[in-house]
Structure formats: C-alpha cells, structure tokens
Design a protein around this motif. Structure first.
Motif, PDB file in Angstrom:
ATOM      1  N   ASN A 620      48.533  40.056  37.153  1.00 48.54           N
ATOM      2  CA  ASN A 620      48.699  38.630  36.340  1.00 48.54           C
ATOM      3  C   ASN A 620      49.738  38.368  36.697  1.00 48.54           C
ATOM      4  OD1 ASN A 620      49.014  36.773  34.390  1.00 48.54           O
ATOM      5  ND2 ASN A 620      47.654  37.771  33.047  1.00 48.54           N
ATOM      6  N   PRO A 801      42.535  45.580  38.193  1.00 51.88           N
ATOM      7  CA  PRO A 801      42.677  44.452  39.177  1.00 51.88           C
ATOM      8  C   PRO A 801      43.571  44.702  40.556  1.00 51.88           C
ATOM      9  CG  PRO A 801      42.505  43.440  37.003  1.00 51.88           C
ATOM     10  CD  PRO A 801      42.753  44.792  36.822  1.00 51.88           C
ATOM     11  N   ASP A 805      43.273  44.877  44.478  1.00 49.05           N
ATOM     12  CA  ASP A 805      43.904  44.467  45.630  1.00 49.05           C
ATOM     13  C   ASP A 805      44.657  45.315  46.785  1.00 49.05           C
ATOM     14  OD1 ASP A 805      43.543  41.981  44.320  1.00 49.05           O
ATOM     15  OD2 ASP A 805      45.476  42.198  42.838  1.00 49.05           O
ATOM     16  N   VAL A 818      33.921  38.709  42.829  1.00 52.37           N
ATOM     17  CA  VAL A 818      34.458  38.624  41.696  1.00 52.37           C
ATOM     18  C   VAL A 818      36.312  38.397  41.836  1.00 52.37           C
ATOM     19  CG1 VAL A 818      34.886  40.963  40.980  1.00 52.37           C
ATOM     20  CG2 VAL A 818      34.995  39.107  39.333  1.00 52.37           C
ATOM     21  N   ASP A 819      36.598  39.276  42.918  1.00 46.61           N
ATOM     22  CA  ASP A 819      38.088  38.932  43.353  1.00 46.61           C
ATOM     23  C   ASP A 819      38.520  37.878  43.990  1.00 46.61           C
ATOM     24  OD1 ASP A 819      38.537  41.963  42.443  1.00 46.61           O
ATOM     25  OD2 ASP A 819      37.681  42.564  44.370  1.00 46.61           O
ATOM     26  N   GLN A 821      37.146  34.936  43.253  1.00 41.91           N
ATOM     27  CA  GLN A 821      37.178  33.975  42.128  1.00 41.91           C
ATOM     28  C   GLN A 821      38.693  34.083  41.600  1.00 41.91           C
ATOM     29  OE1 GLN A 821      33.992  34.661  39.506  1.00 41.91           O
ATOM     30  NE2 GLN A 821      32.591  34.453  41.150  1.00 41.91           N
ATOM     31  N   ARG A 822      38.995  35.411  41.158  1.00 41.83           N
ATOM     32  CA  ARG A 822      40.337  35.734  40.559  1.00 41.83           C
ATOM     33  C   ARG A 822      41.391  35.103  41.421  1.00 41.83           C
ATOM     34  NH1 ARG A 822      43.371  40.049  41.423  1.00 41.83           N
ATOM     35  NH2 ARG A 822      41.840  41.184  42.388  1.00 41.83           N
ATOM     36  N   ILE A 823      41.348  35.221  42.950  1.00 40.98           N
ATOM     37  CA  ILE A 823      42.471  34.889  43.657  1.00 40.98           C
ATOM     38  C   ILE A 823      42.474  33.468  43.854  1.00 40.98           C
ATOM     39  CG2 ILE A 823      43.217  35.116  46.211  1.00 40.98           C
ATOM     40  CD1 ILE A 823      43.751  37.295  44.459  1.00 40.98           C
ATOM     41  N   ALA A 825      42.347  31.077  42.021  1.00 43.76           N
ATOM     42  CA  ALA A 825      42.934  30.668  40.641  1.00 43.76           C
ATOM     43  C   ALA A 825      44.417  30.971  40.933  1.00 43.76           C
ATOM     44  CB  ALA A 825      42.370  31.202  39.442  1.00 43.76           C
ATOM     45  N   HIS A 829      49.003  34.541  45.251  1.00 49.44           N
ATOM     46  CA  HIS A 829      49.134  36.135  45.191  1.00 49.44           C
ATOM     47  C   HIS A 829      49.296  36.729  46.421  1.00 49.44           C
ATOM     48  CE1 HIS A 829      47.170  40.090  44.734  1.00 49.44           C
ATOM     49  NE2 HIS A 829      47.314  39.748  43.200  1.00 49.44           N
ATOM     50  N   HIS A 835      42.150  38.820  50.839  1.00 48.70           N
ATOM     51  CA  HIS A 835      40.892  38.500  50.017  1.00 48.70           C
ATOM     52  C   HIS A 835      40.181  37.407  50.957  1.00 48.70           C
ATOM     53  CE1 HIS A 835      40.959  41.341  46.586  1.00 48.70           C
ATOM     54  NE2 HIS A 835      42.244  40.837  46.386  1.00 48.70           N
TER      55      HIS A 835
END
Length: 922
Positions: A620, A801, A805, A818-819, A821-823, A825, A829, A835
């Motif tokens: 996070n 998470p 990575d 799903v990673d 989508q997280r990245i 945002a 990172h 990714h």
C-alpha cells in the motif's frame, strides 16, 4: 529320585540344582547359563541353534540374541584353563553353537529330595519388555548383596522384574511374600510366617521365623513393601543378621534403609523422543511401544500399528512416562477408542485409564488407585508439599520449591527434607547438574499432584505465590543480557513456568496479572524465538481486558504488549483465518493511541515503524508514504537523534516504492550515516543496518548498478548474520533470493532459499514457510537457462500483495490479472513496469499480439519514466521478442543493440546475457 549327571574333565553339571562345579567347587555361573550349558552338553558335537538355546534359558521372555552371547562368553570363561582347551563352546556362524569335548552321562544315586513348598512363587504370565539390561544387572546385584530392593514409582514393573529375576535362582528355594494388605508389624511377620508355611502358634513370630531359616539357603521376595516399609526393614535386618543363607529381594516405592541394602532403581520403559519421526517399524524399537502393541493385541484385534498412527502412539507412551501400568491401562482402551482419541483425552487420564485386570491388585486396577496408594503413605507435610509443587509444569530447583512450598507451618529447611522424602518414595525424580540438583514430577505424577492441589483449600494461595515468584524471576532475567543458549541453560524451567502462570491467570479471570506476565515475558520470548505463541497469548490477554480501563500502569503494560505483539506479527507473519496485516495494524494503532496518551516516545516511534512495515507488506504505497512522513516528522519533533536512522530508512522505502530510486538511495545513505552516530533503540521490528543495505541493493539494481547491487546484498547478508536476529536473517535470505535470481546467480539464490527454508523449519514459523513453494517454483522455471519471458500464467495464490510483486519480478508467470488492476491504480509502484510486461507476455503466449505490444510499450514507457533501468531492459527484450515473432528482425536488433553497447562490460544481469543471445539469433 534319580537324575542324570554330566561330567567332562574336571567339570560336573548338576541339572537339578542348576550348578556347575569344578573339582567339586561350585562356580559362579547363573541358572540361565547352566540351562544353556545343559542344552549344549546333552548334544555334544552337534549344532544347537540360537532359537533352541533362547527357548531353553528364556522361555516366555522376549529377549535379544545379545543376551545369549553374554552368557556364552561367561561359560567360555568358566570352562577355560583346562589343558589344551579340551572343553569349549564353538560358534557356527548364522547357525548356532557346538559343545566341543567328551561328555559322560551317568545316573546319580537316588537321593531324598526335601519337599519344596508347592508353587510359592507366582508365575509371570505377561511378556517382560525392555528389561534385559535391568534383569542382568539385578542378577549381579543379587549375587553380590543379601538385600536388594527394587525401587521405582507405582506401576513401573517392579514385581514383574522380581519374578523374572527369580528364574535366575531356580536352584535356590524362593518364597514370595506379598505385603499389599499388611498394615502393621504383626501383619508383616504373619505374612512371612504363612508364606513359609510354618506351623504352630509361637509367642514371638519373628524369632520363630529366624529359627526356621537359620540353616537354610533361601531367597525371600518381599513385594509391595512401601506401606509397611519400617516393619519390613526391621524383619529384613533381623533375618540377614541372624542367618547365613537368607537373601532378600524387595520391591518398594522407597528403600528399606537397612545396613547392607543395595538399592536398585527401576527406570521407565524407553519411549520415542519428542523429536523422533516415527514409522511403524522404527516405533517398534522402543519397549514402551512394544508393550502397548502387545497389550492392545491381547485386548482387541481392532488396533494395528501403522505409519499413520506411530507418532501418536509414541506421544501417548511418552506422556504416560513409559510406565508399564499406565501403558497397560491405556492399551485396554484400544477396543473403544482410537490412538488419536486416547491422545486427546490424556489430560483427563485418571477418568480414562480405569480398565485394569479384574484379578489385579486394587492399587493396579486404575491409574488413580496406583497413585493414591503412594500418596496415602505421605505424612501431612509431605502431602502438602507435593500438592504445592504440582504448580511446576517442568523442572524446578530446591530454591524454587522453597519459594512455593514454604508456609507458616513449614520452614525452608523442612522443604528440603520433604524433597528428599518425595524422591525416596519415587514420587519425584532428581537430576544432578554441574552446579545444582533439579527436580521434576513425571507427567502423570504432576497431573495427579496438580489435581490434588486444585481440590484443596490452598490452591489459590499457592498459585498466587507461584505467579508472583515467576514474575520476580522474569524481571531478574530481563535485567541481564544473555544469549538464547545461556537462557536455556541457566533458566531452563522459566518458559514452562511462565506458560503455567499465564494459563492460571487467564483461567482465574485475573487479566491484570496476565498482562504483567505478558509484559515480563517479552524479552525472554524474543530471545528464545517463541514469537507465535507470544502473539496468541497476548491476543487472548488483551481480548479479556475490560474496555473501560483507566489505570495508568495497566495501560502502560497494554501498550508494551500491543507494541511487541505487532512487531512479532511482522516477524512471524502467521497464516490463519484473519489477515495478519489487519492484526498488525490493529495492535500498532492501539500502541500509537496509548503512546500519545501516556507520552511514550519510544512506543510512538515503534508504532509508526510497524504501521509502515505493515503497509509495505500489503503493498500500500499511500500508507507507506503517510507513515514514513509521520515517522520523519515525529523524529524531528521529539528531538531524538536515535530516531533519525529509522525515519530516513522509512522515507527511503517510501521513495523506493514510489519508484524514486535516486532519493531512495540518498535516504538509505542518510540512515546509515545516522546509525553510525547513534545507538539505535528498539523502535524497529527488524534489525536496522542489514535492512537498509537490502533496500540499497534493490535501488541500485533498479538504477542499473548491477555489480554494486550484488556487493551490497552480500554486505546485507553479512550484517544480518552478525546481528544474530533470526527474523532479520530470514528476511535477508528472502531478499537475497530476489536479487540473486535477477542476476542469474542461481547457486547463491539456492543457498539463500535453503537458509530461509531451514530457518522456517527450525523455528517452526509457518508464515515464513508459506513463501517457500513459490521460491521453488520460480527457481525451477529459471533453471537451465530459461528466462522470465514467454510463459503463461500459473495458478497460484500469493501470501500478501507484496509477495505477488516479488514473484512477478522474478518470473512473469506469477503475474495475475488482479495484480494488474491493483497496479494500474498506483502507476508509480516500483514493480508497475514488470506487471505490465508480464501481462503482455501472457497475451503473447495466447497469440494476442496487439494487446501484448500495447503492454510492452506501456512497460517500456513506465520503466523509462521511473528511471528503472532493470525493468527497461526487460521491457525492451519483450518487445524485441515480439518483433522477431513478427519477422521484424531489423527492428528487433535496433532495440537490443543499444542495450548490448550500453552494458557491454556487465556480466551479472541474466537479462543482459539473454540480450546477447537474442542478438546472436537475429
């Protein structure tokens, strides 16, 4: 009656008396050896098999071949010294033995044999397990001493051993006297009188017995002496002092304490050690397991030992202390419950182990009765002390016993005498170390003593003293620096005492004392690496606290416990139904709130560090930046120079996670500079310098300084190992795998992975172990020159998470949709470009070249904007592979050649080696 006589040279073997004589003089050869010799001389010159010899000497006993060899050696020694070695016993390998020499057999003249008492010794009906050595040693003791007392706890098999020993005295008259129902000296004398089948009604029974035995050679077996030990001792002393041929073999839970007595302690049956990995075959090498299996087989055909239940059975036998009676009673349950059920119910053993043989003595029909028999012999002070000492779950010293058992009616000196009494009565065991003796109850005896304490009026007071004493000892230990090995050696019992004291406090609802114990145990548990258990106990303690506590001392204790709970959660990362990151945050936030309320800067800083590390674990970025900034501002505001190294380190991590690698390196350098100038406190959950160097290694790699990155990682490893802090070493090993695999240094990566795996196993850390399968999978995929390219996604679930990575940076197969989508945002990172590239590789494998190209270009642009040269190299190579697949070889060369030129001197990056391979193929 007429009996055969065997003569050979100067030797004569008497089969009736089982005696071997030379020139008329009886040799010191036991009855079993004589039986062996008889079997051999009956067939001189012929092979007698080992099986036949074992049956001749040990009929009904389970013994090993080594016992046979011992007696053969003794016979050879007895037969030696004859001219030309005319008589000897020859070994025939793998077949047996042969008696060499002429043997004459003649009928001895008829003799009038004295009438022997009919069946005055009970028969041994059960097999004797694990007592071969004890039986041999007991035979030696009986040959050397006129009074031998087998001493051991109740149910240890003293009577069974005595009956087996009688076999060695087959040529001597033996009389068995059972004192289990005797209560006085008159009863003792009456039992002996009746067992000898004497006649008359003498006024002085003892004198009459002595006169009757004055000219006899006889072995008296006195069984179950502990209830009338004084009276039996008086008779034993009188008999041996006023006769020449009377010997006594006694069984008792305490010695007779008479002149000339040889005390023969009987130990428990050998059990599998706690650490043993058992199979059915290996378990059967332990006598305790052998006995259980045999006894269960007699009870029911339902039980079968196999590899699946061997470990459980080993645990059951160990928890029953290798006691033959307890094992027999446990085996009696095999027709009604499984081994697993029995193991789970052993905490309630006194209501489970109740199915003894109907023909057994009352004291042997249940486990409770066996211990009641011993307990009832104690005087009031000894019984009280035994109950008090039941609070100790393991070993304790005389000083410990004095602190707990000394009360108004019992002085410290009396406690020492009581310890000696309990040891003498086989209720307590003693072990002598280099500096002092330590005591402990066998587990069954400890459970019994504790139950007696809980049933008494003094339970609360005794446990109160125990808890306070444990707190005092923990406080004294925490004030001294010591290594884990020193703690285990010097304070071996304190851990179990801490557990028992905490259990009592929790059960009795005393949350404040439970909290004190958790605070006092922090340093001890950290030194011994008992973190997972600490976290579980701390969580239970905090949960039991009232919500409206205002007492400052209680709140301070809660703050300390919450702080260290959060840190230990970081260090162990335990699997479970709840997200451990949420648990870390909850404990750290509570620490932060209390630190502000109580003005505790150390815990304030520690909470911020813990929250930042939790955010890193959860990947996070926003929280990492917030907590890193808060820690830096607090360090300046508190004017604490010792906070600055940690504050700069957290800032460095925030910069790294946000792909600001240059400033990440700057913050790391500042952190190391300040660390060199100040003594770091305990505000960080992990050791400072190795972690800063690991972060530097990763930042250097991202910036393309590959050789420097590897050198820095080596330094991080060195500092971590020198620190001795196990979680830091484990973290350094994990971080080392990451950088070494980026470099293609598979041997070093394998060594780091093995270190991480070994630590996870050695310290029973399931959190660390959760990372191991993914490491093995990644190293397998990269072996034999394979790269992080051209792989489809695998089906896996990251632990957290940040784990996703890490693994994606090692190999593209670990990337998940799903990673992405997280990245997306959080495009800043540190692993964003990887990714994107990994997602492109998945599309390329599936034949979706358009989507793949978009993602490769996105990865290239992202890595360039971040200044992440390592990911820029990978994105360029993925794009070049796509161009080759599209038959655009020149385009591919135009992408790869600049890389080869730019890093022509670098040989420590696996991707650059792959670039050279691509150029060669174009």
């Amino acid at each position: 009656m007429s009996v055969p006589r065997f003569t050979f040279g100067p030797f004569e073997l008497d089969p009736l008396r089982l005696e071997l004589r030379r020139d008329g003089v009886k040799l010191r050869v036991g009855a079993k050896a004589c039986r062996l010799l008889l079997a051999l001389v009956e067939r001189p010159g012929h092979i007698v098999s080992q099986k036949e010899l074992l049956a001749a000497a040990w009929s009904g006993l389970n013994v090993e071949d080594v016992n046979l060899r011992v007696h053969i050696v003794a016979l050879r020694k007895a037969l030696s010294g004859v001219a030309n070695g005319a008589f000897n016993i020859t070994t025939v390998p793998r077949e047996g033995y042969v008696f060499a020499g002429p043997v004459s057999v003649s009928a001895a003249p008829a003799i009038e044999m004295p009438a022997s008492p009919p069946a005055r010794v009970p028969r041994q009906l059960s097999t004797l397990f694990g007592r071969r050595e004890a039986l041999a040693n007991l035979g030696d003791a009986l040959a050397a001493h006129r009074i031998v007392t087998i001493v051991g706890a109740g149910g240890m098999g003293k009577t069974a051993l005595a009956l087996a020993a009688i076999e060695e005295h087959a040529g001597t008259e033996c009389v068995f006297v059972d004192f289990s129902t005797s209560v006085s000296s008159l009863h003792v004398q009456g039992c002996i009188f009746e067992a000898l089948e004497l006649e008359g009604t003498p006024n002085d029974v003892a004198a009459h017995i002595v006169r009757a035995l004055a000219n006899k050679t006889i072995l008296l077996v006195f069984d179950n002496c502990e209830h009338v030990v004084g009276e039996v001792a008086a008779m034993a002393a009188r008999l041996t002092s006023r006769t020449e041929g009377v010997s006594i073999l006694a069984t008792s839970r305490e010695p007779l304490r008479v002149a000339g007595e040889c005390v023969f302690p009987l130990e428990p049956l050998s059990c599998p050690p706690d650490s043993a990995e058992l199979t059915a075959q290996s378990a059967m090498s332990y006598p305790a397991v052998q006995m259980f299996v045999e006894a269960a087989g007699r009870r029911s055909g339902a039980f079968a030992l196999d590899d699946g239940n061997a470990a459980l059975l080993g645990d059951v036998c160990r928890r029953l202390d290798g006691s033959p009676l307890a094992i027999e009673l446990a085996a009696a349950t095999s027709d009604a419950m499984t081994i697993g059920e029995l193991a789970r119910r052993l905490d309630d053993r006194f209501t489970v182990l109740i199915r003894g043989a109907r023909t057994a003595l009352p004291k042997h029909r249940t486990l409770q009765a066996a211990l009641d028999w011993s307990y009832d012999t104690l005087n009031e002070d000894d019984a009280l002390a035994m109950r008090c000492l039941g609070v100790f779950p393991g070993r304790f010293s005389a000083e410990d016993a004095q602190a707990i058992a000394t009360i108004d009616t019992m002085s410290g000196a009396a406690v020492h005498n009581t310890l000696a009494n309990l040891v003498e009565k086989s209720l307590l065991t003693v072990e002598f170390g280099e500096e002092a003796a330590s005591f402990r109850f066998l587990e069954t005896m400890r459970v019994y003593a504790r139950l007696k304490l809980l049933d008494s009026e003094e339970a609360s007071a005794v446990y109160g003293r125990f808890v306070e004493y444990t707190l005092l000892r923990l406080t004294a230990i925490s004030g001294r620096a010591a290594s884990a090995s020193d703690l285990r050696r010097s304070h071996s019992g304190i851990l179990d005492d801490w557990r028992a004291a905490h259990d009592w406090s929790v059960r009795s609802g005393d949350w404040h004392t439970a909290l004190k114990l958790m605070a006092a145990g922090i340093g001890f548990c950290q030194s011994l690496n008992i973190r997972t258990e600490y976290v579980n106990r701390a969580t239970e303690t905090i949960r039991n606290m009232p919500t409206d506590v205002e007492d400052a001392d209680a709140l301070r204790l809660e703050m300390l416990v919450c702080d260290h709970t959060a840190q230990m959660l970081i260090e162990t990362q335990p699997p479970g139904p709840s997200n451990f990151v949420d648990r870390i945050e909850a404990a750290a936030r509570r620490t932060l709130d209390l630190s502000k309320r109580l003005n505790a800067p150390d815990q304030h800083m520690s909470a911020l560090v813990t929250l930042a590390v939790a955010a890193l674990t959860a990947a996070n970025l926003k929280k990492v930046e917030v907590y890193g900034s808060d820690a830096f501002e607090f360090a300046k505001r508190a004017q604490r120079p010792d906070f600055l190294p940690t504050a700069h380190y957290l800032n460095g991590y925030a910069r790294y996670y946000g792909s600001d690698f240059a400033n990440a390196l700057h913050e790391c350098d500042r952190a190391l500079d300040f660390a060199a100038q100040s003594n770091l406190g305990t505000s960080s959950a992990l050791d400072h310098v190795p972690n800063v160097r690991m972060l530097r290694a990763r930042a250097l790699w991202a910036r393309g300084e590959f050789e420097s990155s590897l050198e820095e990682m080596e330094e991080a490893h060195r500092f971590a190992i020198e620190s001795g802090h196990v979680p830091t070493i484990a973290w350094a090993a994990w971080g080392g795998v990451l950088v070494y695999l980026w470099a293609g240094a598979h041997e070093r990566a394998g060594a780091s992975a093995k270190l991480h795996e070994d630590l996870a196993s050695e310290y029973s850390n399931p959190g660390w172990a959760r990372y191991i399968p993914s490491l093995h999978e990644a190293m397998s995929r990269l072996r034999d020159g394979h790269r992080s390219f051209g792989a489809a996604p695998i089906d896996w679930m990251p632990y957290v998470p940040s784990h996703a990575d890490f693994m994606t940076s090692i190999h593209c197969a670990f990337h998940r949709a799903v990673d992405l989508q997280r990245i997306e945002a959080v495009p800043r990172h540190w692993c964003a470009a990887e990714h994107f590239r990994a997602a492109g590789e998945h599309h390329l494998v599936a034949g979706r070249t358009i989507e793949a190209e978009k993602l490769f270009l996105h990865a290239l642009a992202t890595s360039q904007s971040h200044g992440n040269i390592a990911w820029e190299i990978r994105a360029t190579l993925s794009l070049a592979r796509l161009r080759i697949q599209q038959d655009q070889v020149l385009a591919a060369r135009s992408l790869v050649e600049p890389l080869a030129d730019r890093f022509a001197s670098s040989r420590v990056n696996a991707d650059l080696l792959y670039a050279a391979e691509l150029l060669a193929a174009c």
